[in-house]
Enzyme design. Structure first.
Site, mmCIF file in Angstrom:
data_model
loop_
_atom_site.group_PDB
_atom_site.id
_atom_site.type_symbol
_atom_site.label_atom_id
_atom_site.label_comp_id
_atom_site.label_asym_id
_atom_site.label_seq_id
_atom_site.Cartn_x
_atom_site.Cartn_y
_atom_site.Cartn_z
ATOM 1 N N ASP A 89 -92.811 -55.596 16.321
ATOM 2 C CA ASP A 89 -91.641 -56.285 15.764
ATOM 3 C C ASP A 89 -91.725 -57.743 16.212
ATOM 4 O OD1 ASP A 89 -89.170 -57.365 15.163
ATOM 5 O OD2 ASP A 89 -88.049 -55.564 15.721
ATOM 6 N N ARG A 92 -88.416 -59.632 17.141
ATOM 7 C CA ARG A 92 -87.916 -59.243 18.464
ATOM 8 C C ARG A 92 -88.718 -59.885 19.585
ATOM 9 N NH1 ARG A 92 -90.506 -55.905 21.993
ATOM 10 N NH2 ARG A 92 -89.265 -54.689 23.476
ATOM 11 N N ASP A 95 -88.533 -49.261 35.160
ATOM 12 C CA ASP A 95 -88.439 -48.339 34.029
ATOM 13 C C ASP A 95 -88.510 -46.902 34.525
ATOM 14 O OD1 ASP A 95 -89.197 -48.962 30.707
ATOM 15 O OD2 ASP A 95 -88.953 -46.942 31.457
ATOM 16 N N GLU A 109 -84.188 -55.770 27.181
ATOM 17 C CA GLU A 109 -84.049 -55.543 25.748
ATOM 18 C C GLU A 109 -83.307 -54.224 25.616
ATOM 19 O OE1 GLU A 109 -84.153 -53.784 22.849
ATOM 20 O OE2 GLU A 109 -86.293 -53.859 22.369
ATOM 21 N N GLU A 153 -77.247 -45.571 22.480
ATOM 22 C CA GLU A 153 -78.029 -45.290 23.687
ATOM 23 C C GLU A 153 -77.421 -45.870 24.955
ATOM 24 O OE1 GLU A 153 -81.953 -46.595 22.775
ATOM 25 O OE2 GLU A 153 -82.249 -45.055 21.266
ATOM 26 N N HIS A 201 -87.203 -53.844 13.690
ATOM 27 C CA HIS A 201 -87.269 -52.385 13.795
ATOM 28 C C HIS A 201 -85.886 -51.764 13.945
ATOM 29 C CE1 HIS A 201 -86.782 -53.096 18.110
ATOM 30 N NE2 HIS A 201 -86.512 -51.812 18.238
#
Length: 402
Positions: free
Chosen positions: A71, A74, A120, A163, A172, A346
């Site tokens: 993307d 983005r 993460d 992001e 989410e 996206h």
């Protein structure tokens, strides 16, 4: 007349991008960000549920990250925003919430960050460690493999980048993890990228969608299958649909559903959002549903006015201006937009289709309210309720984005 529903996807099956919401630390050895936590009280970490674990697992799939990296809108906008704020990043400590493959962390390292904590909870963090090593940045980028709510970082950070946006902006619920990180680690006056977000909605017309999903069943290779049409409507339009429309599908000017200031918003404010709306159709066309999209801005922190800073006099002239304030250029906002008239991303747009279209006349009003709330089943899901009045009749559209 009830024109709503719940459950079902409202689109052909597709690999839905799960979000990295709430991703956090674990580790890559004993880095400066690991060790005992500071003494001051911090926000309580929410429990990690089975839904969260499934969510993190979905983000370990390479296809999700390939889609995001490809993307261009983005990824290039984030890179441009990082370079635009290079003076606030160079020589500073950065926290990347939900780092994925680590691309934003590496951009920050390229911009001169002293240290970047790339956090993460998904197993993609293992690949991020390798990518960091491959680019010779292991001395600057520390990859931590765990939820942001569980990670231990000993120092405060100057910058938080993430992001976090999902479909319809809030799907989410990853913004809650950014808020958690902000309240726990961001220094006063620190930078958050993106800094602001706006969620929009507008009524739309899209006859082709009905043709493809519903009217197709009238005649299939010469065989009458109209009996399938009620089921086709339920399957196609029960849940929100993520797809791309154009500006030509939009019947009115959009309205703002929610404005988010990442520097000040609190997690509780995201639990339920309600906004009233009044639209006036700009053409005569069937109303097929409502579209939602968002944009985010990458603005610097609001600076307190210095006592030496100039103040306007009654005649409009500036008095007591310091040389630096005379030379300072106004900040130019960098915007990432997912609007129908802008380059596709996206995220596309999120559509809530009606089971039965409503014929609108030019200048006909549609007024009502929309409520978006986190599902009690799981906070990453969204309950959406539209109540609106047009043509002397009330309608309700209810849906769940899961």
């Amino acid at each position: 007349m009830f024109t709503g529903g719940a459950d079902g996807n409202g689109h052909l099956p597709r690999p839905r991008r799960p979000r990295r919401g709430g991703l956090g630390g674990g580790g890559m050895g004993s880095a400066p960000g690991q060790g005992s936590s500071a003494v001051q009280p911090y926000p309580a970490a929410p429990p990690c549920t089975d839904y969260d674990m499934a969510y993190f697992k979905a983000y370990s799939h390479i296809g999700v990250h390939e889609e995001m990296l490809k993307d261009h809108v983005r990824t290039s906008t984030y890179r441009n925003a990082i370079m635009h704020h290079q003076d606030l990043i160079s020589g500073k400590v950065v926290l990347d919430v939900g780092c994925g493959t680590g691309v934003l962390s590496i951009f920050c390292a390229f911009a001169g960050a002293t240290r970047v904590y790339a956090v993460d909870a998904s197993d993609i963090a293992i690949q991020a460690m390798e990518i960091v090593r491959e680019n010779g940045l292991s001395d600057k980028v520390v990859v931590l493999h765990s939820r942001i709510e569980d990670v231990i970082i000993e120092e405060k950070v100057d910058v938080i980048i993430s992001e976090w946006m999902g479909y319809m902006l809030l799907y989410e619920s990853m913004l809650g993890s950014v808020i958690f990180a902000r309240d726990k680690w961001l220094k006063p006056g620190g930078l958050i990228l993106p800094s602001h977000a706006s969620l929009y909605m507008a009524p739309i017309t899209n006859s082709q969608r009905y043709q493809d999903s519903v009217f197709f069943w009238r005649d299939v290779y010469g065989i009458k299958m109209s009996s399938m049409m009620p089921l086709a409507k339920q399957c196609a339009f029960m849940e929100p649909s993520v797809e791309t429309i154009s500006g030509e599908n939009v019947l009115t000017w959009p309205t703002v559903v929610s404005l988010v200031d990442c520097y000040t918003i609190q997690a509780q404010e995201l639990e339920t959002i309600t906004a009233a709306f009044k639209f006036t159709s700009m053409l005569q066309a069937p109303l097929h549903g409502f579209a939602f999209w968002f944009d985010v801005e990458f603005n610097g922190p609001v600076r307190q006015k210095s006592k030496k800073q100039a103040t306007p006099s009654l005649d409009g002239n500036t008095q007591n201006a310091s040389p630096s304030s005379k030379k300072k250029k106004p900040d130019v906002s960098i915007v990432l937009s997912t609007a129908p008239e802008d380059a596709p991303t996206h995220w596309q747009q999120t559509l809530l289709y009606l089971f039965e279209p409503i014929e609108l006349k030019k200048d006909q009003n549609i007024e009502g309210s929309v409520t978006i709330s986190q599902s009690q089943q799981h906070a990453r899901f969204l309950n959406i309720c539209l109540k609106y009045f047009t043509g002397d009749q009330w309608y309700v559209k209810e849906s769940v984005m899961r």
